[in-house]
Design a protein around this motif. Sequence first.
Motif, PDB file in Angstrom:
ATOM      1  N   THR A  71      -0.784  -0.581 -13.381  1.00 30.31           N
ATOM      2  CA  THR A  71       0.404  -0.438 -14.220  1.00 30.31           C
ATOM      3  C   THR A  71       1.634  -0.438 -13.321  1.00 30.31           C
ATOM      4  N   HIS A 110       4.290   0.981 -14.073  1.00 30.11           N
ATOM      5  CA  HIS A 110       5.125   2.089 -14.548  1.00 30.11           C
ATOM      6  C   HIS A 110       4.748   3.437 -13.955  1.00 30.11           C
ATOM      7  N   TYR A 111       4.338   3.460 -12.684  1.00 31.16           N
ATOM      8  CA  TYR A 111       4.028   4.742 -12.044  1.00 31.16           C
ATOM      9  C   TYR A 111       5.234   5.670 -12.090  1.00 31.16           C
ATOM     10  N   ILE A 120       7.664   5.894 -14.245  1.00 32.47           N
ATOM     11  CA  ILE A 120       7.844   6.455 -15.579  1.00 32.47           C
ATOM     12  C   ILE A 120       6.813   7.553 -15.836  1.00 32.47           C
ATOM     13  N   TYR A 143       5.296  -0.464 -26.144  1.00 37.07           N
ATOM     14  CA  TYR A 143       5.587  -0.517 -24.713  1.00 37.07           C
ATOM     15  C   TYR A 143       5.811   0.892 -24.184  1.00 37.07           C
ATOM     16  N   LEU A 144       5.292   1.137 -22.999  1.00 40.66           N
ATOM     17  CA  LEU A 144       5.363   2.447 -22.394  1.00 40.66           C
ATOM     18  C   LEU A 144       6.810   2.818 -22.059  1.00 40.66           C
ATOM     19  N   SER A 145       7.220   3.986 -22.524  1.00 36.35           N
ATOM     20  CA  SER A 145       8.548   4.503 -22.185  1.00 36.35           C
ATOM     21  C   SER A 145       8.453   6.012 -22.034  1.00 36.35           C
ATOM     22  N   THR A 154       1.209  -2.135 -19.387  1.00 35.57           N
ATOM     23  CA  THR A 154       2.572  -1.740 -19.744  1.00 35.57           C
ATOM     24  C   THR A 154       2.649  -1.085 -21.124  1.00 35.57           C
TER      25      THR A 154
END
Length: 200
Positions: free
Chosen positions: A69, A71-72, A74, A112-114, A138
């Motif tokens: 990913t 998004h580490y 986040i 989506y990851l947020s 993601t």
Amino acid sequence: MKKEIMDPIKKLIYDQLGNIIDESMQLMNSLQEKDHCLLCELEDLHKIFQQLQSQASSFYLQSYLSEYTPHYAILSKVIQHLSAQKHGGLIVIERNDQLVSFLKNGVPIDAYLSASLLESIFYPGNSLHDGAVLVSGTKIISAANVLPLSTKTADAKIGTRHRAAIGITESTDAIALVVSEETGKMSFAINGGLYPFSSE
């Protein structure tokens, strides 16, 4: 050998190990002193070990996740915010093994990851906050998932979230991030092991 270590975190770990060796040598030498009590020094050494473990865990966690990913940062931010507020949380990141057959009763999210979405899911009172969130790449795939609990740990201090984190990683190559609701402490599970990590 020291010159070959380029990564700042590895350099920090290297230096901390050196400090531990120096402290240990001093303790060994002080054993010859008849009236010297080692208890305070041992407590200080224990704290250094804990700090080192936390720093090393943070480094390796990022290494384990970076391929699966982007998004580490986040995920790390969310875990830190949950920790600061003592909001319990459990996030499972899918790697090579498919996790669908190991999850039960999950609610599809497919978003989506947020950071804001993840934090809202784990906000106390939200109907989804008690289960695990599944992240793949993601995206947040689902929430409120029930995971298989580990049967190998007999530690009464380990709660349901932590046993679930260990359980899913005993059966798959997933990584699970956990925040304790009682203490706010952060940890991650991989290969059936549980490791604390820092916010640094």
